[in-house]
Design a protein around this motif. Structure first.
Motif, PDB file in Angstrom:
ATOM      1  N   GLU A  63       0.816  -1.208   0.000  1.00  0.00           N
ATOM      2  CA  GLU A  63       0.000   0.000   0.000  1.00  0.00           C
ATOM      3  C   GLU A  63       0.855   1.264   0.000  1.00  0.00           C
ATOM      4  OE1 GLU A  63      -2.801  -0.607   3.191  1.00  0.00           O
ATOM      5  OE2 GLU A  63      -3.879  -2.132   2.009  1.00  0.00           O
ATOM      6  N   GLY A  64       2.052   1.179   0.580  1.00  0.00           N
ATOM      7  CA  GLY A  64       2.983   2.304   0.559  1.00  0.00           C
ATOM      8  C   GLY A  64       3.477   2.627  -0.844  1.00  0.00           C
ATOM      9  N   LEU A  65       3.352   1.669  -1.745  1.00  0.00           N
ATOM     10  CA  LEU A  65       3.729   1.891  -3.147  1.00  0.00           C
ATOM     11  C   LEU A  65       2.575   2.478  -3.955  1.00  0.00           C
ATOM     12  CD1 LEU A  65       5.629  -1.463  -3.757  1.00  0.00           C
ATOM     13  CD2 LEU A  65       6.640   0.814  -3.493  1.00  0.00           C
ATOM     14  N   GLY A  66       1.408   2.601  -3.328  1.00  0.00           N
ATOM     15  CA  GLY A  66       0.264   3.199  -4.009  1.00  0.00           C
ATOM     16  C   GLY A  66      -0.785   2.206  -4.509  1.00  0.00           C
ATOM     17  N   TYR A  67      -0.664   0.951  -4.114  1.00  0.00           N
ATOM     18  CA  TYR A  67      -1.608  -0.077  -4.539  1.00  0.00           C
ATOM     19  C   TYR A  67      -2.516  -0.443  -3.368  1.00  0.00           C
ATOM     20  CZ  TYR A  67       1.883  -0.357  -8.167  1.00  0.00           C
ATOM     21  OH  TYR A  67       2.757  -0.027  -9.159  1.00  0.00           O
TER      22      TYR A  67
END
Length: 68
Positions: free
Chosen positions: A61-65
């Motif tokens: 989620e930290g990667l934007g997913y």
């Protein structure tokens, strides 16, 4: 050792697959990771004494997913 498969929304190209794989495999406690764009899934083999499923989800989620 534990193997999990997570549904990941937001991947739209092979670069997304590669980014997720590379970041996860650089994470302490994770042995291997693979991402499948068509199935929208990530498979992770990891040491559950060093990292939790929730920490792996947060990494994705930290990667934007979005991870489920």
């Amino acid at each position: 050792m534990k193997n999990i498969k997570l549904k990941v929304n937001g991947m739209h190209c092979q670069s997304c697959e590669l980014l997720i794989k590379d970041v996860l495999e650089e994470t302490e406690g994770i042995f291997t990771a693979s991402a499948d764009l068509k199935k929208k899934k990530v498979s992770v083999l990891f040491n559950d004494d060093k990292i939790s499923t929730e920490q792996i989800r947060k990494k994705i989620e930290g990667l934007g997913y979005k991870s489920e």
